[in-house]
Write an enzyme that holds these catalytic residues in place. Structure first.
Site, mmCIF file in Angstrom:
data_model
loop_
_atom_site.group_PDB
_atom_site.id
_atom_site.type_symbol
_atom_site.label_atom_id
_atom_site.label_comp_id
_atom_site.label_asym_id
_atom_site.label_seq_id
_atom_site.Cartn_x
_atom_site.Cartn_y
_atom_site.Cartn_z
ATOM 1 N N TYR A 1 -11.929 10.418 6.070
ATOM 2 C CA TYR A 1 -12.177 11.011 7.323
ATOM 3 C C TYR A 1 -11.115 12.158 7.341
ATOM 4 O O TYR A 1 -10.339 12.396 6.491
ATOM 5 C CB TYR A 1 -11.675 9.739 8.410
ATOM 6 C CG TYR A 1 -10.587 8.841 7.781
ATOM 7 C CD1 TYR A 1 -9.358 9.483 7.856
ATOM 8 C CD2 TYR A 1 -10.806 7.507 7.423
ATOM 9 C CE1 TYR A 1 -8.281 8.391 7.512
ATOM 10 C CE2 TYR A 1 -9.802 6.681 7.242
ATOM 11 C CZ TYR A 1 -8.724 7.220 7.063
ATOM 12 O OH TYR A 1 -7.577 6.313 6.832
ATOM 13 N N ASP B 1 1.418 5.038 0.582
ATOM 14 C CA ASP B 1 0.955 6.281 1.148
ATOM 15 C C ASP B 1 1.784 7.447 0.868
ATOM 16 O O ASP B 1 2.516 7.941 1.913
ATOM 17 C CB ASP B 1 0.590 5.745 2.409
ATOM 18 C CG ASP B 1 -0.315 7.061 3.466
ATOM 19 O OD1 ASP B 1 -0.594 8.059 2.595
ATOM 20 O OD2 ASP B 1 -0.495 6.988 4.389
ATOM 21 N N ASP C 1 0.727 -1.279 0.038
ATOM 22 C CA ASP C 1 -0.260 0.072 0.136
ATOM 23 C C ASP C 1 0.791 1.168 0.115
ATOM 24 O O ASP C 1 1.666 1.443 0.947
ATOM 25 C CB ASP C 1 -0.951 0.025 1.118
ATOM 26 C CG ASP C 1 -1.637 1.250 1.432
ATOM 27 O OD1 ASP C 1 -2.643 1.467 0.729
ATOM 28 O OD2 ASP C 1 -1.597 1.854 2.324
ATOM 29 N N GLU D 1 1.437 11.336 0.772
ATOM 30 C CA GLU D 1 0.597 12.435 1.232
ATOM 31 C C GLU D 1 1.345 13.765 0.798
ATOM 32 O O GLU D 1 2.062 14.249 1.885
ATOM 33 C CB GLU D 1 -0.089 12.346 2.562
ATOM 34 C CG GLU D 1 -0.852 11.139 2.890
ATOM 35 C CD GLU D 1 -1.272 10.932 3.956
ATOM 36 O OE1 GLU D 1 -1.482 11.888 4.970
ATOM 37 O OE2 GLU D 1 -1.470 9.661 4.465
#
Length: 358
Positions: A198, A126, A124, A128
């Site tokens: 979220y 990630d 995965d 950002e």
């Protein structure tokens, strides 16, 4: 070129959890013991905050990751999140470390070594975020193309391990992420896109609202919500069956809120900072100590208010609504952040029962 698999519509709704290994205490085995029973209910478990890629393409692997991966081996499908090192130290650049074919190949080969060493089922990514420095790391306009090229190289590398090895990304839960990337091209190399639906409201706003609403709702000032994210990614070219929506097991909290409108959609004295975990919410906040639970039926989201403090959170009613939405829209599944926030050890099995419900 190899392409990621496409999930048939008759495949059950997937359930995934994130476990940030950096937050585990030194006695990892004891800390994991309460979760062992529910881990088997997951389709896959992603070990997070334990592997970072350096500027030279090498991987920094923490001892917490190593211990956790070995302890949980064989209990469910194990994946690893790989973050650019700059995301941890808030400096440097992710994009410049994958700007050339050689750089991308070096990083991918090191990821393969990690997969072999820990018998990982998936990776995965990630980052950002590509194309923006909002998280404190350098960015470039070239990030958009290089991100796609990196995912293509990673897909090819993972396919060399045999069938069934998965590649996913954690993606920002609003349309800004699709503007900064080439999701129509990237989707071909990804099995799932995990939408971080979220923190959609809170850390940057003084106006109270739902931080993980399913729909915008008429009382929320801002329109960021899971449904908006899903529509944005589908419009950007991601098939519905590759989309996973996120559920938070923690709250956002605003202080100094005027006692009007039950606290929803009004300006507070603070931004929405990190609130209590799900276990603490049940123990000390939900219909306790002056807090009253309210329900926004348009947004499909609950909140708590005591006359001065507003708390946005998720509960079983809102989680069930999200799973019903996933089924209605033909999405891949749901994931949650994060395992340690549920000290009641009940939510994983609840979500599994909901996803399996006909």
């Amino acid at each position: 070129e190899s392409a990621a698999s496409t999930q048939p519509s008759d495949v059950p709704v997937q359930l995934c959890a994130y476990l940030p290994v950096s937050s585990l205490p030194e006695d990892t085995a004891a800390a994991l013991e309460p979760y062992r029973q529910s881990i088997s209910s997951l389709d896959y478990l992603i070990l997070n905050t334990g592997v970072y890629w350096e500027m030279d393409g090498t991987l920094e692997v923490s001892s917490a990751f190593s211990q956790t991966a070995k302890l949980l081996s064989g209990q469910t499908k194990l994946w690893a999140t790989i973050n650019p090192k700059g995301a941890l130290v808030r400096e440097g650049s992710a994009g410049s470390s994958i700007a050339t074919e050689q750089q991308r190949q070096t990083l991918c080969q090191n990821i393969l070594k990690l997969c072999r060493e820990y018998s990982l089922d998936g990776i995965d990514i990630d980052w950002e975020y590509p194309g923006t420095s909002v998280a404190g790391i350098a960015s470039s306009a070239d990030d958009k193309v290089n991100f796609t090229l990196f995912l293509a190289a990673l897909r090819e590398a993972m396919d060399s391990l045999g069938e069934g090895k998965m590649v996913t990304i954690a993606a920002g839960g609003d349309s800004y992420f699709t503007r900064l990337t080439e999701m129509d091209k990237a989707a071909a190399y990804l099995d799932y896109v995990q939408l971080m639906t979220y923190d959609l409201q809170g850390g940057f706003q003084k106006v109270t609202g739902h931080h993980a609403a399913l729909y915008a709702g008429g009382r929320n000032l801002f329109d960021a919500c899971a449904d908006k994210a899903v529509r944005a990614f589908m419009e950007a070219g991601v098939p519905a069956e590759k989309l996973v929506i996120g559920i938070p097991f923690y709250a956002r909290k605003w202080e100094g809120v005027p006692a009007v409108r039950e606290g929803l959609g009004v300006e507070a004295q603070t931004v929405g900072g990190f609130g209590a975990s799900y276990g603490d919410l049940l123990a000390d906040y939900v219909d306790k100590n002056g807090f009253v639970r309210y329900w926004d039926d348009e947004a499909k989201a609950p909140w708590l208010f005591d006359g001065k403090t507003f708390i946005s959170y998720e509960d079983k009613e809102s989680m069930a609504a999200k799973i019903a939405y996933v089924k209605e829209k033909g999405l891949c599944g749901v994931m949650y952040w994060e395992y340690g926030c549920d000290t009641t050890h009940t939510l994983t099995e609840f979500l599994r029962a909901e996803t399996d419900r006909a």
